[in-house]
Structure formats: structure tokens, C-alpha cells
Write a protein that holds these residues in place. Structure first.
Motif: not given
Length: 201
Positions: A94-100, A108-111, A130-134
Motif C-alpha cells: 500500500f502507499t502512504a504519505s509522511d506528514p512531516d 512518499r512511503i511504500l508500505g 519503505l522510502h527512498r532516502p536518496y
């Protein structure tokens, strides 16, 4: 002084009766849910309703019970498919979003939701975020947060399945190693390790 206990006895009897009725009511609810699921999941029920829709006359001026039955069948079929998928596949993306506002990759977050079957029952699902740090250098994913028990040894398993490349931010270079394969992750093996972790915990 001896009349007080006698006065409380009717109240206690009423409370006991209410408790028994509530227990019976809960049992009936569970039985109703089980029978409803069993009937709606039966292929014979599907065939009978489809046959009735083709043969019985309908009136637009009165509520159509077949329409309601068809809706219930569709909902139950979807639920059965979802349950089978979760039991067999064990992982749901699933996809999610970090409110920070300062989150990496625009938040952008992949759960990954991982369902673990333990002692015949699905325990509380575990989650990997999971996220893409770079994102400007590599599309590789890294674990941002997770709820996996420490006994599972998640870091070692992720190094095996989702290895992260060496990134030199100052030089703007990436040394790629083995490719990440989120689709090919052996979620069943991870679930097996999680079951071991739950038993140890």
C-alpha cells in the motif's frame, strides 16, 4: 440488620440473568455470522440466485430481494478473495504519505502489511514502511519504520532480499550491488521467521 442481604438477592439474580442473556446474544451473533458466511460462500446459493434473476419477474414499484441478495453475494465474494489472498500471499502493498514537511522524497512511503498465521489465527499484522532516502541518486528503497519483532532479525533478512547500494552523497555517486526485488521477496520465509519470533517473545 438482617433484611439488607435479602433485599440485594433479587438484584443479584437480575444481574445474573442479564449476564446470561448477553452471553446467549453474543453466541447467537457469532452463529448468525458463521451461517451467513457459509450460505453466501456456497456455490449452490450463487447458482440459485442467478437462476432466480433470469426466471422470476421483477416489479420496479417494489423492493427487489434478489438485488439485495446479489449485493450480499458480491460483498462476500470480495471478502473471501481478500482473505484467501492474505492467507496465501501473506503480504499486501500500500502507499502512504509522511506528514512531516521535511520528510525525504516528498514524504512518499511504500508500505508492506504482513499477515502471520499463528496457532490457526491471524495475529496482529506487522508493517514495513519503505522510502527512498536518496531519490535523486537511486530508486533503491530502505526501511523507514517497522513493527517487526526484534527476534526476527529483520536487518539480516533485508540485506539478503533488499540490499541497499553504497551511496556517496558528497560525490553524488552510487555503487550498485545486487538489485532489489520487492516483488520477488520471499514473504513466506519472512512470515516463518516472524512466527518463530512470536513464539520466542
Amino acid at each position: 440488620m438482617q433484611e439488607a442481604p435479602a433485599a440485594t438477592e433479587p438484584i443479584e439474580r437480575v444481574q445474573d440473568q442479564v449476564a446470561r442473556l448477553e452471553s446467549q446474544l453474543e453466541h447467537l451473533r457469532q452463529r448468525h455470522s458463521l451461517l451467513r458466511t457459509t450460505i453466501l460462500s456456497n456455490q449452490q446459493t450463487h447458482r440459485r440466485i442467478q437462476h432466480a434473476k433470469l426466471t422470476l419477474p421483477t416489479s420496479p414499484s417494489t423492493p427487489d430481494p434478489l438485488t439485495r441478495a446479489s449485493t450480499l453475494l458480491t460483498e462476500q465474494t470480495h471478502l473471501n478473495t481478500t482473505n484467501i489472498y492474505r492467507l496465501c500471499a501473506g503480504a499486501t502493498l500500500f502507499t502512504a504519505s509522511d506528514p512531516d514537511p521535511h520528510a525525504l522524497d516528498a514524504g512518499r512511503i511504500l508500505g508492506v502489511r504482513i499477515d502471520v498465521l499463528l496457532n490457526g489465527q491471524i495475529s496482529v499484522p506487522y508493517t514495513l514502511l519503505l522510502h527512498r532516502p536518496y531519490p535523486d541518486l537511486t530508486p533503491a528503497l530502505r526501511v523507514h519504520k517497522h513493527t517487526v519483532p526484534a527476534a526476527v532479525g529483520l536487518d539480516r533478512l533485508l540485506q539478503r532480499w533488499l540490499p541497499f547500494p553504497r551511496v556517496d552523497v558528497r560525490a553524488g555517486t552510487v555503487k550498485e550491488g545486487r538489485k532489489q526485488d520487492l516483488v520477488g521477496v520471499r514473504w513466506r520465509e519472512l512470515r516463518r521467521w516472524m512466527r518463530r519470533g512470536e513464539r520466542c517473545g
